[in-house]
Design an enzyme around this catalytic site. Sequence first.
Site, mmCIF file in Angstrom:
data_model
loop_
_atom_site.group_PDB
_atom_site.id
_atom_site.type_symbol
_atom_site.label_atom_id
_atom_site.label_comp_id
_atom_site.label_asym_id
_atom_site.label_seq_id
_atom_site.Cartn_x
_atom_site.Cartn_y
_atom_site.Cartn_z
ATOM 1 N N GLU A 149 58.295 42.999 45.323
ATOM 2 C CA GLU A 149 56.899 42.690 45.679
ATOM 3 C C GLU A 149 56.105 43.897 46.417
ATOM 4 O OE1 GLU A 149 55.329 40.825 43.301
ATOM 5 O OE2 GLU A 149 56.610 39.180 43.747
ATOM 6 N N HIS A 150 54.953 44.229 46.063
ATOM 7 C CA HIS A 150 54.166 45.305 46.834
ATOM 8 C C HIS A 150 55.002 46.585 47.151
ATOM 9 C CE1 HIS A 150 50.488 43.069 47.981
ATOM 10 N NE2 HIS A 150 51.102 42.065 47.484
ATOM 11 N N ASP A 177 55.565 48.573 44.137
ATOM 12 C CA ASP A 177 55.081 49.525 42.779
ATOM 13 C C ASP A 177 54.308 50.493 43.239
ATOM 14 O OD1 ASP A 177 53.068 47.611 43.173
ATOM 15 O OD2 ASP A 177 52.835 47.302 41.130
ATOM 16 N N SER A 185 49.321 37.634 36.698
ATOM 17 C CA SER A 185 48.724 38.847 36.078
ATOM 18 C C SER A 185 47.706 38.546 34.858
ATOM 19 C CB SER A 185 50.001 39.620 35.625
ATOM 20 O OG SER A 185 49.647 40.978 35.113
ATOM 21 N N ASP A 191 52.015 45.423 36.515
ATOM 22 C CA ASP A 191 51.524 44.442 35.590
ATOM 23 C C ASP A 191 51.054 45.024 34.416
ATOM 24 O OD1 ASP A 191 51.981 43.023 37.889
ATOM 25 O OD2 ASP A 191 49.720 42.805 38.477
ATOM 26 N N LYS A 225 41.993 37.864 43.360
ATOM 27 C CA LYS A 225 41.758 39.180 44.015
ATOM 28 C C LYS A 225 40.194 39.689 43.912
ATOM 29 C CE LYS A 225 46.072 41.038 42.168
ATOM 30 N NZ LYS A 225 45.886 42.275 41.100
ATOM 31 N N TYR A 281 44.770 42.078 50.234
ATOM 32 C CA TYR A 281 45.688 42.970 49.204
ATOM 33 C C TYR A 281 45.668 44.433 49.673
ATOM 34 C CZ TYR A 281 48.132 44.671 45.444
ATOM 35 O OH TYR A 281 48.992 45.599 44.682
HETATM 36 C C1 GLA Z 1 49.486 42.675 42.094
HETATM 37 C C2 GLA Z 1 49.398 44.248 41.639
HETATM 38 C C3 GLA Z 1 50.569 44.868 41.431
HETATM 39 C C4 GLA Z 1 51.805 44.774 42.573
HETATM 40 C C5 GLA Z 1 51.640 43.261 42.860
HETATM 41 C C6 GLA Z 1 52.510 42.922 43.968
HETATM 42 O O1 GLA Z 1 50.057 41.891 41.149
HETATM 43 O O2 GLA Z 1 48.499 44.359 40.502
HETATM 44 O O3 GLA Z 1 50.533 46.191 41.130
HETATM 45 O O4 GLA Z 1 51.416 45.439 43.552
HETATM 46 O O5 GLA Z 1 50.373 42.451 43.071
HETATM 47 O O6 GLA Z 1 54.036 43.134 43.756
#
Ligand code: GLA
Length: 449
Positions: A30-31, A33, A125, A170, A214, A222
């Site tokens: 998580e977080h 990418d 997503s 995503d 978001k 975020y």
């Molecule tokens: C959101 C972003 C992704 C990723 C996740 C956390 O979904 O769109 O790119 O950073 O948060 O893993």
Amino acid sequence: MNIIEKFSKIFHSDPAFRIQVPGRVNLIGEHIDYNGFPVLPISIPQTIMVAGAARADREIHCYNTNDSFPASTFELSHSITQSSPGNWINYIKAAAQSLVPLLGKNPHGLNVLFHGSIPRSAGLSSSSALVIASALSLLAANDLNMDSLELAELMAEGERYVGTQGGGMDQAICLLGKKQNAVKIDFFPLKHSFVPFPGEFSIVVAHSLIRASKTENALIEYNRRPAECRLAVAILNSVLFPDTPIKRLGDIRAVNWSATQGIPGERFINKVFLQDSYTLDEISKITNKTIDQITQKYLLMRNGNPMPVPPEGFLIRTRVLHVFTEAQRVEDSCTTLFNNDLKTFGTLMNESHKSCDINYGLSTPELNTLVEIMISNGALGARLTGAGFGGCAVALVKDSDIDAFIKDVSNQYYNGYFKKVHSELPVPSNLENIIFSVKPSLGAQVTLL
Ligand code: GLA
């Protein structure tokens, strides 16, 4: 009436194509990418479905089967004006604006009807699925094909139109998902490989009933995370790599930071990041840059304004600790899945949740409670999934235990904890779209009619 019939009723003509784009669950990673480390998501059966047809002009006419998403029209151009924040049309505009340069001099617009079954503001997503569904519709309307990896990269950049500074997970998993497999996705450049997901297990997805939108305050929270990581890179470069600066935390794997290299551990982090929290002034002294230079380079939002500086300072050390340990957990998870060692994989999921909560500040009391309830009811592992700040938790559960698991978690979380703690908020009477099990599913499908 199905989506094809509805399209014909709205537009008085038949659609030329049908497209299905899945949501995703991130199993682990998580977080990281946007920091250039690999992640391990799966596609899920819930999708954004589209029926569409080309138009002779450049207009995009968008409808949704759900009345809470009002119909809207805009025109293809190199600079498409944003709708108000939170408007679903912005995701279609994001895809359109970044594809326009590839559509030639006289691009075809679209008549398009969307139907979504991915729960919204849930960390599954739905927004990137909408972006990819829009992009595939525009490509189909203009008789164009694009390589999935190229399209995923273009849309990851394109989605920044809505203001999030996310990574590319995503958009990529929407396109690359495969039945019975998780997908290990690496970035800069985008690459992927498949990791087998065991047939006799499923992922139970449960919404914490706290929205993770978001477009609201979660957006600021975020976007602060990638900013803190950019600041970490600036500090690392000043302290260790003044002559060969790295661009992202993930690049550390390619530089000579130790004899063994790989992903650094806590000792290394503690040596470089001496404080838990940093003020702008402190960062300015370490990096030898003015506060204004730091703000311009690392802390601007899409509208050009600087991000608010958090009162507790930038929590850079723990952010780096999360990123490096989570990246290692992704590597270890792939190994455990290849070895069919689900017990260890579950433990890695639990550790990931803890790090997302404590080191990266992504969790909520509700998600923590849900994860605890999932583990105490026999999940091999459980964690929040996606951006965090609300949304869903996911649990690794044996197929034969799913029905009892869902029943017990529902009783304890929704009917017990949530009703007691949030008596002001409604709990839906039908929990089918709130807690459900999934298995890895197909990526996006385009069918010409
Ligand atoms: C959101 C972003 C992704 C990723 C996740 C956390 O979904 O769109 O790119 O950073 O948060 O893993």
